[in-house]
Design an enzyme around this catalytic site. Structure first.
Site, PDB file in Angstrom:
ATOM      1  CG  ASP A   8      -1.927  -1.109   1.196  1.00 10.96           C
ATOM      2  OD1 ASP A   8      -2.035  -1.788   0.155  1.00 10.96           O
ATOM      3  OD2 ASP A   8      -2.609  -1.319   2.212  1.00 10.96           O
ATOM      4  CG  ASP A 129     -12.690  -2.305  -0.103  1.00 15.42           C
ATOM      5  OD1 ASP A 129     -12.208  -3.442  -0.252  1.00 15.42           O
ATOM      6  OD2 ASP A 129     -12.388  -1.330  -0.810  1.00 15.42           O
TER       7      ASP A 129
END
Length: 242
Positions: A8, A129
């Protein structure tokens, strides 16, 4: 099942967030390339990369890092974060991504999703998500009004061929995966999906493997790998990856 080591990118560094909060980020590598090289050397078969700056701003920010990784690491690379237009997806593929991950764009812009599926059906992955069972958007900072399981079913009906299912409530916590979410997702889907969230031990991976529906393709792991809770090789064995 396949292990997907996560990279990330926030502010040009490899980080991990806790429960999707940008205020709770931990820097693990000053260079995303260093993380990618480390995972590749350890035996990773694929990389999962998220442009967190892009996810928050709505357009890719860290494509230079993606290009650097793609040029130095000979592994498939799936990329998400800020891919909310055809131009952004084209730029991601040109930067070296082999698959592109849509989140907000897929849930909020059905016309764009249809256009991208028509052009890139084999390379498009959609990530749903969830926070408390509701799909989150805009870099996980906003919750919509869509039940996550309903969103998954609707996306398959629209022609999406691969999905990512994640639980923001446990993401980055290493407190254990949401096995109920994995099982429920497998029940509403027939297409392959990948799970992300909460993995902290080899026992977690073994539990996922033991309860996994047939269409669970793999598991994304970040913090547990960075913290050395287990190695890539150990994780792959736990998941039964060949």
């Amino acid at each position: 099942m396949r292990l997907y080591p996560a990279i990330d990118i926030l502010g040009g560094k490899a980080v991990r967030l806790r429960r999707g909060s940008y205020a709770e980020s931990t820097v693990y590598e000053d260079s995303p390339l260093a993380a990618a090289l480390s995972w590749a050397k350890a035996g990773a078969a694929v990389l999962h990369v998220v442009d967190l700056d892009g996810a928050r701003s709505g357009a890719p920010v860290n494509l230079a890092s993606v290009t650097e990784i793609a040029s130095e690491v000979d592994l498939p690379l799936q990329l998400g974060g800020g891919l909310r237009s055809e131009a952004a997806v084209d730029a991601a593929l040109e930067a070296g991504a082999t698959s592109v991950i849509l989140g907000t764009a897929a849930l909020q812009n059905s016309e764009l999703l249809d256009q991208l599926l028509a052009r890139h059906a084999d390379t498009v992955i959609v990530s749903v998500d969830s926070r408390a069972g509701i799909a989150a958007v805009a870099g996980w900072e906003q919750s919509g009004e869509i039940d996550s399981l309903s969103a998954l079913a609707a996306l398959e009906q629209r022609g999406v061929q691969r999905l990512i299912v994640s639980d923001i409530e446990v993401d980055g916590t290493m407190e254990g995966p949401n096995l109920e979410q994995i099982v429920a997702s497998g029940e509403v889907l027939t297409i392959p999906f990948i799970y992300s969230g909460g993995v902290g031990t080899l026992a977690d991976l073994e539990a996922i493997a033991a309860s996994a529906p047939p269409n669970l393709q793999g598991v994304i792991v970040g913090k547990a790998l960075y913290d050395g809770a287990f190695t890539i090789a150990q994780a792959q064995r736990a998941l039964g990856e060949a």
